[in-house]
Structure formats: C-alpha cells, structure tokens
Design a protein around this motif. Structure first.
Motif, short mmCIF file in Angstrom:
data_model
loop_
_atom_site.label_atom_id
_atom_site.label_comp_id
_atom_site.label_asym_id
_atom_site.label_seq_id
_atom_site.Cartn_x
_atom_site.Cartn_y
_atom_site.Cartn_z
N THR A 175 -8.80 -4.20 -4.89
CA THR A 175 -8.32 -4.65 -3.58
C THR A 175 -7.36 -3.65 -2.95
O THR A 175 -7.31 -3.53 -1.72
CB THR A 175 -7.63 -6.02 -3.70
OG1 THR A 175 -6.60 -5.95 -4.71
CG2 THR A 175 -8.64 -7.09 -4.09
N TYR A 180 -9.15 -1.15 -0.68
CA TYR A 180 -9.74 -1.53 0.60
C TYR A 180 -8.96 -0.86 1.74
O TYR A 180 -7.73 -0.93 1.78
CB TYR A 180 -9.69 -3.04 0.79
CG TYR A 180 -10.64 -3.83 -0.10
CD1 TYR A 180 -11.70 -3.22 -0.74
CD2 TYR A 180 -10.46 -5.20 -0.30
CE1 TYR A 180 -12.56 -3.93 -1.54
CE2 TYR A 180 -11.32 -5.93 -1.09
CZ TYR A 180 -12.37 -5.28 -1.72
OH TYR A 180 -13.22 -5.99 -2.53
N LEU A 236 -2.76 -10.27 -0.41
CA LEU A 236 -3.13 -9.05 0.30
C LEU A 236 -2.62 -9.12 1.74
O LEU A 236 -2.84 -10.11 2.43
CB LEU A 236 -4.65 -8.87 0.31
CG LEU A 236 -5.37 -9.10 -1.03
CD1 LEU A 236 -6.88 -9.01 -0.84
CD2 LEU A 236 -4.91 -8.08 -2.07
N VAL A 249 -13.25 -10.14 -0.93
CA VAL A 249 -12.52 -10.50 -2.14
C VAL A 249 -13.14 -11.71 -2.80
O VAL A 249 -13.22 -11.80 -4.04
CB VAL A 249 -11.03 -10.77 -1.80
CG1 VAL A 249 -10.29 -11.32 -3.01
CG2 VAL A 249 -10.37 -9.49 -1.32
#
Length: 287
Positions: A73, A76, A118, A133
């Motif tokens: 993550t 990203y 996030l 995700v």
C-alpha cells in the motif's frame, strides 16, 4: 484622442438602450463568473480540509501478512501515508472517544482487528484506493467514508459544470450584445463614415471611437461587478463565520483580490474584443 473619446460618448448617448443592455449583460456575466470562481475557491478549500482528514481504513484478518500489505500500500502513487495500527491501539482510541467501550470489551474481549490506515492525496482517489486494497489477500473489509466522500465529489463536479456552463452562455450573449451595440452605432454614423472614407480616413481612425466605446462599457461593467462581488462576499463571509463557523471560508484578501481583479480585466478585454469584431465586420461590409 479627445475627438475619439467625444465621439464614443456621443455614440453611447445616442444608442442609450443598446448601451445599457450591453452594460447589464456584461455586468451579470462578470457577476456570475466571479461568483462561480469564488464558490469553486471555497469548495476547493473545503475539499482540501476533507482530504487532510479522510483515511482509507483496511481491516485485516488474523492471518494477514501485515508488513507485506503495508509495503504494497505504501507503493500506491495515490497514497501519501500508510501506517499499521494494532488492535490494541484501536481499542485505546475507541476507549478514549467512547468510554463505554471499556465495559463492553471486558465482557467480549477486543473486537477490533489490526488496521491499515491510508491517507490519500486527493479526495476522489479514495474510492480507487479502497477498491485496490480490498482486493488484496488478508484484507477483510475497507471503509473510506464513501457516503460523504462520493457526495462531495459529485457536488463539486455539478457546481463547476453548471456554473461554467452559465458563464459560457452569458459570455456568448455578451459578445453578441456588444457586436449589436457597436454595429448600431456605426450604422447611425454611416453617412459620416462614408464621408470620412472619401476624405481618406484610415480604418483605424474610423474604428477608434467604437473601440473606446467597447472599452468604456467593459470598464464600467468591470467596476460594478468587482464592487458588488467584493461587498457581497465580505458580508456573506462574515455571516457564515458567525452562524456556520465549521465551513472553512476563504477570507485572505491577498488570495481574493487577484481573482476579482482578473474578473474585472476580463470585462475590459471582453468589451475590446467585441468592438474589434464588430467594427472589422461592418467596415468589410462597406467595401
């Protein structure tokens, strides 16, 4: 120059109805444009505030490889920050915000899973990041406040589309009004223009009074629009700060004045461009 200015004022007085109609249309156009720009500025400020607060929360299963998910993550491009929050930390947060949680967890144990939080760069990226995700192995479910995030994005898109559509229509109407007003003024002076052409007057000499007329109408419309916008925005901002302080209204005039001055300059430019097109077309028809 005094001659050209005098002729422009005489033409405006002789065609007072057309002049006032053009002035009104231009003022309304600039007011609408300025209002849309000010609204968009404040909506963007609100979205920036939301972007700094909205998080995509991914709830992990007990068998999830937490560190691997964290690395994925973090890679990203839409994610500014990714952090892993343990179930114990989540419980502490919930106990601090909702004290009755302590009694409930004493009976049932800690019900909160480990969570990936996030922070995205743009509000509209929340849905895309959440979908990506949620597809990862070890992620049980994802939340990102879709109810108000999606509503905010749709509202911003609708406001911009409707506002700029209205401005585009009014700009076209204003240009047509200026074209009509200048053509009427030139038609009223057609005998004088014919004599001037016979005496060898240049095209620029003939066009100058009408260009000044367009500049004057555009300048007056710009002053009226900027004055009304500045006064109206100040009053509205004070009311919102008093009755709805939750809204982050832009009150920095170092930011607002360039926008308002730009709207005023657009009005002057609009008057000049309309006059240029009208005089060029009319003189071509005479040739």
């Amino acid at each position: 120059m005094n001659y050209h200015l005098r002729q422009a004022l005489l033409a405006m007085r002789a065609n007072l109805t057309a002049t006032l109609s053009t002035l009104t249309t231009m003022t309304l156009t600039l007011l609408t444009l300025g209002g849309v720009l000010l609204l968009t500025l404040n909506v963007n400020r609100t979205l920036e505030r939301l972007e700094s607060q909205v998080e995509v929360a991914a709830y992990l299963t007990p068998a999830a490889d937490e560190q691997a998910l964290l690395k994925v993550t973090q890679a990203y491009p839409q994610v500014l920050q990714a952090r892993l929050v343990s179930s114990e930390e989540v419980l502490k947060e919930m106990t601090r915000d909702y004290p009755y949680t302590r009694e409930a967890t004493a009976l049932t144990g800690n019900p909160f899973p480990d969570t990936l939080r996030l922070r995205v760069g743009k509000l509209e990226d929340s849905r895309r990041v959440a979908a990506a995700v949620e597809a990862l192995p070890g992620v049980e479910s994802v939340e990102y406040g879709e109810n108000y995030v999606d509503s905010a994005v749709r509202a911003l898109t609708a406001v911009r589309a409707v506002g700029y559509g209205m401005v585009a229509l009014l700009l076209v109407g204003t240009l047509l009004s200026i074209l009509n007003a200048v053509r009427v003024a030139m038609f009223a002076r057609r005998d004088e223009i014919s004599v001037m052409r016979l005496l060898g007057a240049t095209r620029s000499f003939i066009r100058m009074p009408h260009l000044i007329e367009g500049l004057l109408v555009g300048g007056v419309a710009a002053v009226l629009a900027v004055t009304v916008l500045a006064w109206g925005y100040r009053v509205l901002a004070e009311r919102l700060a008093l009755f709805a302080p939750i809204f982050p209204v832009v009150t920095d005039w170092d930011v607002l004045w360039p926008l308002l001055i730009g709207v005023g300059l657009l009005g002057v430019l609009l008057g000049l461009i309309g006059s240029l097109f009208a005089t060029r077309r009319y003189l071509r028809e005479l040739e």
